[in-house]
Design an enzyme around this catalytic site. Structure first.
Site, PDB file in Angstrom:
ATOM      1  N   ASN A 149       0.865  -1.180   0.000  1.00 15.34           N
ATOM      2  CA  ASN A 149       0.000   0.000   0.000  1.00 15.34           C
ATOM      3  C   ASN A 149       0.899   1.227   0.000  1.00 15.34           C
ATOM      4  O   ASN A 149       1.453   1.602   1.029  1.00 15.34           O
ATOM      5  CB  ASN A 149      -0.907  -0.002   1.241  1.00 15.34           C
ATOM      6  CG  ASN A 149      -1.791   1.240   1.282  1.00 15.34           C
ATOM      7  OD1 ASN A 149      -1.757   2.077   0.381  1.00 15.34           O
ATOM      8  ND2 ASN A 149      -2.569   1.356   2.341  1.00 15.34           N
ATOM      9  N   LYS A 190       0.113   4.208  -0.384  1.00 15.86           N
ATOM     10  CA  LYS A 190      -0.558   5.376   0.192  1.00 15.86           C
ATOM     11  C   LYS A 190      -0.288   6.614  -0.683  1.00 15.86           C
ATOM     12  O   LYS A 190      -0.160   6.492  -1.911  1.00 15.86           O
ATOM     13  CB  LYS A 190      -0.151   5.557   1.653  1.00 15.86           C
ATOM     14  CG  LYS A 190      -0.392   4.278   2.465  1.00 15.86           C
ATOM     15  CD  LYS A 190      -0.231   4.461   3.940  1.00 15.86           C
ATOM     16  CE  LYS A 190      -0.470   3.130   4.662  1.00 15.86           C
ATOM     17  NZ  LYS A 190      -0.422   3.276   6.139  1.00 15.86           N
ATOM     18  N   HIS A 201      -9.683   1.214   4.194  1.00 13.46           N
ATOM     19  CA  HIS A 201      -8.448   1.391   4.971  1.00 13.46           C
ATOM     20  C   HIS A 201      -8.719   2.305   6.176  1.00 13.46           C
ATOM     21  O   HIS A 201      -9.512   3.239   6.104  1.00 13.46           O
ATOM     22  CB  HIS A 201      -7.343   1.981   4.099  1.00 13.46           C
ATOM     23  CG  HIS A 201      -6.009   1.925   4.752  1.00 13.46           C
ATOM     24  ND1 HIS A 201      -5.586   2.855   5.661  1.00 13.46           N
ATOM     25  CD2 HIS A 201      -5.019   1.018   4.668  1.00 13.46           C
ATOM     26  CE1 HIS A 201      -4.390   2.544   6.093  1.00 13.46           C
ATOM     27  NE2 HIS A 201      -4.026   1.421   5.508  1.00 13.46           N
ATOM     28  N   GLU A 225      -7.173   4.688   7.318  1.00 14.35           N
ATOM     29  CA  GLU A 225      -6.988   6.111   7.040  1.00 14.35           C
ATOM     30  C   GLU A 225      -8.223   6.706   6.344  1.00 14.35           C
ATOM     31  O   GLU A 225      -8.588   7.858   6.606  1.00 14.35           O
ATOM     32  CB  GLU A 225      -5.715   6.317   6.215  1.00 14.35           C
ATOM     33  CG  GLU A 225      -4.471   6.066   7.067  1.00 14.35           C
ATOM     34  CD  GLU A 225      -3.304   5.421   6.339  1.00 14.35           C
ATOM     35  OE1 GLU A 225      -2.373   4.969   7.019  1.00 14.35           O
ATOM     36  OE2 GLU A 225      -3.345   5.353   5.091  1.00 14.35           O
ATOM     37  N   GLU A 231      -5.904  -4.945   9.998  1.00 13.17           N
ATOM     38  CA  GLU A 231      -4.852  -3.962  10.246  1.00 13.17           C
ATOM     39  C   GLU A 231      -5.178  -3.184  11.515  1.00 13.17           C
ATOM     40  O   GLU A 231      -5.907  -2.184  11.481  1.00 13.17           O
ATOM     41  CB  GLU A 231      -4.758  -2.982   9.080  1.00 13.17           C
ATOM     42  CG  GLU A 231      -4.403  -3.618   7.754  1.00 13.17           C
ATOM     43  CD  GLU A 231      -3.888  -2.613   6.751  1.00 13.17           C
ATOM     44  OE1 GLU A 231      -4.603  -1.645   6.432  1.00 13.17           O
ATOM     45  OE2 GLU A 231      -2.746  -2.775   6.303  1.00 13.17           O
ATOM     46  N   GLY A 279       1.975   2.221  10.808  1.00  8.37           N
ATOM     47  CA  GLY A 279       2.912   3.346  10.764  1.00  8.37           C
ATOM     48  C   GLY A 279       3.591   3.652  12.078  1.00  8.37           C
ATOM     49  O   GLY A 279       4.276   4.672  12.217  1.00  8.37           O
ATOM     50  N   SER A 284       2.911  -2.261  10.348  1.00 10.74           N
ATOM     51  CA  SER A 284       4.360  -2.273  10.630  1.00 10.74           C
ATOM     52  C   SER A 284       5.032  -3.599  10.304  1.00 10.74           C
ATOM     53  O   SER A 284       5.909  -4.064  11.032  1.00 10.74           O
ATOM     54  CB  SER A 284       4.625  -1.867  12.088  1.00 10.74           C
ATOM     55  OG  SER A 284       4.230  -0.527  12.300  1.00 10.74           O
TER      56      SER A 284
HETATM   57  O1  LIG Z   1      -1.537   0.775   6.382  1.00 12.05           O
HETATM   58  C1  LIG Z   1      -0.932  -0.243   6.181  1.00 12.05           C
HETATM   59  C2  LIG Z   1       0.287  -0.627   6.975  1.00 12.05           C
HETATM   60  O2  LIG Z   1       1.193   0.448   6.977  1.00 12.05           O
HETATM   61  P1  LIG Z   1       2.640   0.224   7.658  1.00 12.05           P
HETATM   62  O3  LIG Z   1       3.191  -1.053   7.074  1.00 12.05           O
HETATM   63  O4  LIG Z   1       3.438   1.433   7.246  1.00 12.05           O
HETATM   64  O5  LIG Z   1       2.387   0.134   9.139  1.00 12.05           O
HETATM   65  N1  LIG Z   1      -1.305  -1.078   5.199  1.00 12.05           N
HETATM   66  O6  LIG Z   1      -2.407  -0.790   4.441  1.00 12.05           O
END
Ligand SMILES: O=C(COP(=O)(O)O)NO
Length: 247
Positions: A10, A12, A94, A96, A164, A170, A210
């Site tokens: 991803n 992003k 997601h 976010e 997740e 992150g 992570s």
């Molecule tokens: O959002 C994430 C994970 O992000 P990280 O690996 O940077 O924690 N995947 O969709």
């Protein structure tokens, strides 16, 4: 039937064409485990650019689509538009999108349903916040998020579920293999009880939060972890080692 290991990247809101060229270069070099399904989630503006330079053993996903095919929804793109450009996957729900842009369980479910009906394959994201885990509500939250989707779709055949935990995204605070396995097993049990045994057995449930080359192998050993959705590390050459975690 064994579930094919799945590793998504991803990206992003990251990347320039030159940085993307570097990512594609390490994906081409690999070598990538041929027993693993690899999909990279690319910012919309770069989807066509990336699609035209990706190696054949890596597929591509959009990072969001809306819940209808067309109309007065400034800034949105539709599943039909992704498919019109040869993009077969989309990441939806997601954390976010949920926590920054206010996407509700209902909207995520409507987006997943429309994406599937349109012919896209979907990486559907769920996961609890730290305060929800600390309050002992992890199961309640992930079941609620999954049920919202289950109530709107007819088939899970083209869905990969990405668990997740928000507190691991992150942050460098990866869930332990035991923590992740526990939730993945609970989700598989939920599918068995609320959908059917075949979906429970066959749906891929991947972990995100992570994931790095340093922890991927131990996570991959867990029987209900069918792969990863990788953020930061998917922009780095170590993504190849994460793809190869089962080797
Ligand atoms: O959002 C994430 C994970 O992000 P990280 O690996 O940077 O924690 N995947 O969709």
């Amino acid at each position: 039937m064994e579930r094919k290991f799945f590793v998504g990247g991803n990206w992003k809101m990251n990347g320039t064409k030159s940085e993307i060229d570097g990512i594609v270069a390490f994906l081409k070099t690999g070598p990538l485990d041929s027993n693993v399904e690899v999909v990279v989630g690319v910012p919309s503006i770069y989807l066509t650019y990336v699609k035209n330079i990706l190696p054949n053993n890596v597929s591509i996903a959009g990072q969001n689509t809306y819940k209808v095919a067309k109309g007065a929804f400034t800034g949105e793109i539709s599943p039909a538009m992704l498919l019109d450009n040869g993009i077969p996957w989309v990441i939806l729900g997601h954390s976010e999108r949920r926590n920054i842009f206010g996407e509700t369980d209902e909207l995520v479910a409507e987006k997943v349903a429309h994406a599937l009906e349109s012919g896209l394959k979907v990486i559907a994201c769920i996961g609890e916040k730290l305060e929800e885990r600390e309050a002992g509500k992890t199961e309640e939250v992930v079941y609620r998020q999954t049920k919202a989707i289950a109530d709107k779709i007819k088939s899970w055949d083209n869905v990969v579920v990405a668990y997740e935990p928000v507190w691991a995204i992150g942050t460098g605070k990866t869930a332990t293999p035991q923590q992740a396995q526990e939730v993945h097993a609970q989700l598989r049990a939920w599918f068995s009880k609320n959908v059917n045994a075949s979906v429970a057995q066959n749906v891929r449930i991947i972990y995100g939060g992570s994931v790095t080359a340093g922890n991927a192998k131990d996570l991959a050993k867990e029987k209900d972890i069918d792969g990863f959705l990788v953020g930061g590390a998917s922009l780095k050459p170590e993504f190849v080692q994460i793809v190869n975690a089962k080797k």
